[in-house]
Design a protein around this motif. Structure first.
Motif, PDB file in Angstrom:
ATOM      1  N   PRO A  83       0.826  -1.215   0.000  1.00 39.53           N
ATOM      2  CA  PRO A  83       0.000   0.000   0.000  1.00 39.53           C
ATOM      3  C   PRO A  83       0.858   1.262   0.000  1.00 39.53           C
ATOM      4  CG  PRO A  83      -0.688  -1.506   1.743  1.00 39.53           C
ATOM      5  CD  PRO A  83       0.568  -2.060   1.164  1.00 39.53           C
ATOM      6  N   ARG A  84       0.351   2.299  -0.615  1.00 40.74           N
ATOM      7  CA  ARG A  84       1.081   3.564  -0.716  1.00 40.74           C
ATOM      8  C   ARG A  84       1.509   4.068   0.662  1.00 40.74           C
ATOM      9  NH1 ARG A  84      -2.218   7.600  -3.803  1.00 40.74           N
ATOM     10  NH2 ARG A  84      -1.523   6.295  -5.515  1.00 40.74           N
ATOM     11  N   THR A  85       0.690   3.858   1.661  1.00 42.61           N
ATOM     12  CA  THR A  85       1.020   4.333   3.008  1.00 42.61           C
ATOM     13  C   THR A  85       2.256   3.644   3.570  1.00 42.61           C
ATOM     14  OG1 THR A  85      -0.527   2.725   3.946  1.00 42.61           O
ATOM     15  CG2 THR A  85      -1.349   4.970   3.587  1.00 42.61           C
ATOM     16  N   ALA A  86       2.609   2.485   3.034  1.00 44.76           N
ATOM     17  CA  ALA A  86       3.783   1.748   3.508  1.00 44.76           C
ATOM     18  C   ALA A  86       5.031   2.076   2.696  1.00 44.76           C
ATOM     19  CB  ALA A  86       3.515   0.245   3.461  1.00 44.76           C
ATOM     20  N   ASN A  87       4.914   2.883   1.650  1.00 46.57           N
ATOM     21  CA  ASN A  87       6.078   3.256   0.846  1.00 46.57           C
ATOM     22  C   ASN A  87       5.966   4.723   0.448  1.00 46.57           C
ATOM     23  OD1 ASN A  87       8.298   3.497  -0.764  1.00 46.57           O
ATOM     24  ND2 ASN A  87       7.900   1.639  -1.941  1.00 46.57           N
ATOM     25  N   GLN A  88       6.200   5.578   1.409  1.00 44.92           N
ATOM     26  CA  GLN A  88       6.100   7.013   1.177  1.00 44.92           C
ATOM     27  C   GLN A  88       7.193   7.542   0.243  1.00 44.92           C
ATOM     28  OE1 GLN A  88       3.624   9.222   2.236  1.00 44.92           O
ATOM     29  NE2 GLN A  88       2.623   7.260   2.561  1.00 44.92           N
ATOM     30  N   VAL A  89       8.350   6.869   0.199  1.00 44.89           N
ATOM     31  CA  VAL A  89       9.434   7.306  -0.683  1.00 44.89           C
ATOM     32  C   VAL A  89       8.976   7.213  -2.140  1.00 44.89           C
ATOM     33  CG1 VAL A  89      11.773   6.822  -1.496  1.00 44.89           C
ATOM     34  CG2 VAL A  89      11.264   6.714   0.939  1.00 44.89           C
ATOM     35  N   ALA A  90       8.408   6.087  -2.530  1.00 46.99           N
ATOM     36  CA  ALA A  90       7.937   5.932  -3.907  1.00 46.99           C
ATOM     37  C   ALA A  90       6.848   6.945  -4.227  1.00 46.99           C
ATOM     38  CB  ALA A  90       7.428   4.510  -4.134  1.00 46.99           C
ATOM     39  N   HIS A  91       5.955   7.180  -3.282  1.00 47.13           N
ATOM     40  CA  HIS A  91       4.876   8.148  -3.493  1.00 47.13           C
ATOM     41  C   HIS A  91       5.445   9.552  -3.700  1.00 47.13           C
ATOM     42  CE1 HIS A  91       0.953   9.957  -3.310  1.00 47.13           C
ATOM     43  NE2 HIS A  91       1.303  10.701  -2.279  1.00 47.13           N
ATOM     44  N   MET A  92       6.420   9.932  -2.897  1.00 42.39           N
ATOM     45  CA  MET A  92       7.018  11.262  -3.027  1.00 42.39           C
ATOM     46  C   MET A  92       7.792  11.391  -4.342  1.00 42.39           C
ATOM     47  SD  MET A  92       7.256  14.262  -1.816  1.00 42.39           S
ATOM     48  CE  MET A  92       6.698  14.140  -0.145  1.00 42.39           C
ATOM     49  N   LEU A  93       8.480  10.332  -4.772  1.00 47.16           N
ATOM     50  CA  LEU A  93       9.174  10.369  -6.060  1.00 47.16           C
ATOM     51  C   LEU A  93       8.177  10.539  -7.204  1.00 47.16           C
ATOM     52  CD1 LEU A  93      11.929   7.637  -5.665  1.00 47.16           C
ATOM     53  CD2 LEU A  93      12.298  10.084  -6.032  1.00 47.16           C
ATOM     54  N   ALA A  94       7.038   9.871  -7.104  1.00 53.45           N
ATOM     55  CA  ALA A  94       6.008  10.007  -8.138  1.00 53.45           C
ATOM     56  C   ALA A  94       5.481  11.441  -8.183  1.00 53.45           C
ATOM     57  CB  ALA A  94       4.875   9.026  -7.871  1.00 53.45           C
ATOM     58  N   LYS A  95       5.220  12.028  -7.021  1.00 49.55           N
ATOM     59  CA  LYS A  95       4.763  13.416  -6.978  1.00 49.55           C
ATOM     60  C   LYS A  95       5.827  14.354  -7.541  1.00 49.55           C
ATOM     61  CE  LYS A  95       2.595  15.060  -3.463  1.00 49.55           C
ATOM     62  NZ  LYS A  95       2.147  15.431  -2.106  1.00 49.55           N
ATOM     63  N   ASN A  96       7.084  14.066  -7.235  1.00 50.35           N
ATOM     64  CA  ASN A  96       8.188  14.872  -7.742  1.00 50.35           C
ATOM     65  C   ASN A  96       8.257  14.766  -9.273  1.00 50.35           C
ATOM     66  OD1 ASN A  96      10.642  16.485  -7.176  1.00 50.35           O
ATOM     67  ND2 ASN A  96      11.675  14.724  -8.080  1.00 50.35           N
ATOM     68  N   GLY A  97       7.999  13.565  -9.796  1.00 46.78           N
ATOM     69  CA  GLY A  97       8.033  13.356 -11.246  1.00 46.78           C
ATOM     70  C   GLY A  97       6.980  14.171 -11.969  1.00 46.78           C
ATOM     71  N   LEU A  98       5.834  14.389 -11.340  1.00 47.48           N
ATOM     72  CA  LEU A  98       4.779  15.189 -11.970  1.00 47.48           C
ATOM     73  C   LEU A  98       5.205  16.642 -12.156  1.00 47.48           C
ATOM     74  CD1 LEU A  98       1.637  13.829 -10.069  1.00 47.48           C
ATOM     75  CD2 LEU A  98       2.255  13.424 -12.471  1.00 47.48           C
ATOM     76  N   ALA A  99       6.092  17.099 -11.292  1.00 44.33           N
ATOM     77  CA  ALA A  99       6.507  18.498 -11.336  1.00 44.33           C
ATOM     78  C   ALA A  99       7.825  18.726 -12.081  1.00 44.33           C
ATOM     79  CB  ALA A  99       6.640  19.026  -9.910  1.00 44.33           C
ATOM     80  N   CYS A 100       8.498  17.667 -12.499  1.00 42.61           N
ATOM     81  CA  CYS A 100       9.818  17.863 -13.111  1.00 42.61           C
ATOM     82  C   CYS A 100       9.692  18.179 -14.604  1.00 42.61           C
ATOM     83  CB  CYS A 100      10.732  16.667 -12.868  1.00 42.61           C
ATOM     84  SG  CYS A 100      10.337  15.188 -13.788  1.00 42.61           S
ATOM     85  N   ASP A 101      10.625  18.993 -15.075  1.00 41.33           N
ATOM     86  CA  ASP A 101      10.655  19.377 -16.481  1.00 41.33           C
ATOM     87  C   ASP A 101      11.638  18.539 -17.286  1.00 41.33           C
ATOM     88  OD1 ASP A 101       8.783  21.426 -16.160  1.00 41.33           O
ATOM     89  OD2 ASP A 101      10.330  22.833 -15.499  1.00 41.33           O
ATOM     90  N   GLU A 102      12.424  17.722 -16.610  1.00 41.44           N
ATOM     91  CA  GLU A 102      13.418  16.894 -17.283  1.00 41.44           C
ATOM     92  C   GLU A 102      13.530  15.567 -16.553  1.00 41.44           C
ATOM     93  OE1 GLU A 102      17.328  18.622 -16.909  1.00 41.44           O
ATOM     94  OE2 GLU A 102      16.855  19.384 -14.926  1.00 41.44           O
TER      95      GLU A 102
END
Length: 126
Positions: A83-102
């Motif tokens: 579950p996403r709640t058990a892997n916050q690192v992956a969730h944060m990387l995914a959110k970071n990917g939405l905002a990256c330009d490269e």
């Protein structure tokens, strides 16, 4: 350890996006010479389809077929739903990917946006 945030220039269904994320993660592991012994994902349906091994006649099915081909090239011991709640690192990387330009890649380090989360998860594993 390797991680990445990659921009995708197209719009996909959530299932295809999740499957493509897994595929790109496996490609990153192969490109960096890493051999994952465990692969975790919060996309339960995708994990089940990969583990069951049935043929799925759809766009997501072709991505899953590519994942299975790559799994034959790595020494992956298990593929698991977490579950996403058990892997916050992956969730944060995914959110970071939405905002990256490269496309961004980290090898033997981690991006600052997940620094405190990585350290917390490492402490709980000891």
């Amino acid at each position: 350890m390797a991680s990445s945030s990659q921009k995708i220039e197209a719009s996909f269904s959530p299932q295809i996006a999740e499957a493509m994320t897994i595929l790109r993660g496996l490609q990153l592991a192969l490109d960096t010479g890493l051999s994952p012994c465990r692969i975790d994902s919060d996309a339960e349906v995708i994990v089940n389809w990969i583990n069951i091994g049935v043929v799925i006649f759809s766009k997501v099915g072709s991505v899953i077929d590519d994942i299975r081909l790559l799994l034959d090239q790595v020494l992956c011991v298990s593929f698991n739903f977490v579950p996403r709640t058990a892997n916050q690192v992956a969730h944060m990387l995914a959110k970071n990917g939405l905002a990256c330009d490269e496309n961004l890649f980290w090898l033997e380090e981690f991006p600052s946006c997940v620094g405190s989360l990585v350290l917390t998860e490492c402490r709980t594993c000891l």
